[in-house]
Design an enzyme around this catalytic site. Structure first.
Site, PDB file in Angstrom:
ATOM      1  CB  CYS A   1     105.805  69.938  95.386  1.00 56.46           C
ATOM      2  SG  CYS A   1     105.715  68.283  96.105  1.00 56.46           S
TER       3      CYS A   1
ATOM      4  CG  ASN B   1     102.437  65.367  99.319  1.00 56.47           C
ATOM      5  OD1 ASN B   1     101.553  64.789  99.933  1.00 56.47           O
ATOM      6  ND2 ASN B   1     103.329  66.107  99.955  1.00 56.47           N
TER       7      ASN B   1
ATOM      8  CB  CYS C   1     110.562  65.187  95.692  1.00 54.46           C
ATOM      9  SG  CYS C   1     110.733  63.636  94.778  1.00 54.46           S
ATOM     10  NE  ARG C   2     109.252  69.981  93.652  1.00 58.67           N
ATOM     11  CZ  ARG C   2     108.639  70.504  92.616  1.00 58.67           C
ATOM     12  NH1 ARG C   2     109.005  71.695  92.177  1.00 58.67           N
ATOM     13  NH2 ARG C   2     107.648  69.872  92.022  1.00 58.67           N
ATOM     14  CB  SER C   3     105.222  69.553  99.345  1.00 60.60           C
ATOM     15  OG  SER C   3     104.666  68.363  98.868  1.00 60.60           O
TER      16      SER C   3
ATOM     17  CG  ASP D   1     110.170  67.889  89.886  1.00 65.28           C
ATOM     18  OD1 ASP D   1     110.672  67.029  90.634  1.00 65.28           O
ATOM     19  OD2 ASP D   1     109.161  67.695  89.203  1.00 65.28           O
TER      20      ASP D   1
HETATM   21  P1  4NP Z   1     107.666  66.550  93.833  1.00 60.31           P
HETATM   22  O1  4NP Z   1     108.460  65.714  92.724  1.00 60.31           O
HETATM   23  O2  4NP Z   1     106.647  67.396  93.076  1.00 60.31           O
HETATM   24  O3  4NP Z   1     108.723  67.384  94.462  1.00 60.31           O
HETATM   25  O4  4NP Z   1     107.040  65.541  94.742  1.00 60.31           O
HETATM   26  C1  4NP Z   1     107.821  64.921  91.761  1.00 60.31           C
HETATM   27  C2  4NP Z   1     107.449  63.647  92.094  1.00 60.31           C
HETATM   28  C3  4NP Z   1     106.852  62.845  91.147  1.00 60.31           C
HETATM   29  C4  4NP Z   1     106.636  63.340  89.877  1.00 60.31           C
HETATM   30  C5  4NP Z   1     107.010  64.626  89.550  1.00 60.31           C
HETATM   31  C6  4NP Z   1     107.592  65.423  90.502  1.00 60.31           C
HETATM   32  N1  4NP Z   1     106.062  62.514  88.899  1.00 60.31           N
HETATM   33  O5  4NP Z   1     105.984  62.931  87.739  1.00 60.31           O
HETATM   34  O6  4NP Z   1     105.623  61.390  89.225  1.00 60.31           O
END
Ligand code: 4NP
Length: 164
Positions: A13, A16, A18-20, A132
């Site tokens: 994602c 790294n 939340c989703r992945s 997201d």
């Molecule tokens: P992820 O979510 O891609 O599912 O881990 C996010 C975590 C952090 C950010 C964006 C998306 N960020 O902008 O810091």
């Protein structure tokens, strides 16, 4: 086929956190329940570098824990160019992740991995992005887990055909 090189899966994602890592934890549990923990290698990574070394977002950890999934040992890492050779599957959560991965892979000579949206393997959410949840509420994390659980079941079936 015990002793063969494990099938390697990388979930990707943006951050790294939340989703992945949620996909990592859910699929790790599914693989363990199938008795294949030593035959499937699982990692997760982000296309971005902001959170390298950090544990998953506490909302992701809490939502997963409520479903019996432990994310507490996971730490964020960034996708590496060599990952396209190391992994059999590199699975993106959304179209932006997929485009970034395809661009990285296109600059590589050797690409072994199948690069695809994770939802390719989902019965209920095929082709959809895992949204997201970072800037939203707790509900977003439940949606992420719902989608990931469904895609994990499909990916498990895909891998079953390769292990048989
Ligand atoms: P992820 O979510 O891609 O599912 O881990 C996010 C975590 C952090 C950010 C964006 C998306 N960020 O902008 O810091």
């Amino acid at each position: 086929m015990t002793g063969h090189t494990p099938i390697a899966v990388l979930f990707v994602c943006l951050g790294n956190i939340c989703r992945s890592p949620s996909a990592h934890g859910v699929f790790r549990e599914a693989v363990a329940r199938a008795g294949w923990a030593d035959r499937v290698h699982i990692e997760s990574a982000g296309t971005g570098d902001w959170h390298i070394g950090k544990p998953p977002d506490r909302r992701a950890t809490a939502a997963a824990a409520a479903r019996g999934i432990d994310l507490s040992d996971l730490r964020a890492q960034q996708v590496q160019a060599t990952d396209f050779e190391r992994f059999d599957y590199v699975l993106a959560m959304d179209a932006d992740n997929l485009a970034d991965l395809e661009q990285m892979a296109n600059t590589r000579g050797k690409v072994r991995a199948r690069i695809a949206l994770f939802s390719t393997f989902s019965a209920r959410y095929r082709g959809e992005a895992v949204p997201d949840p970072y800037f939203g509420g707790e509900q977003g994390f439940e949606r992420v887990l719902d989608m990931i659980e469904d895609a994990s079941a499909g990916l498990l079936e895909e891998i079953r055909t390769r292990l048989d």
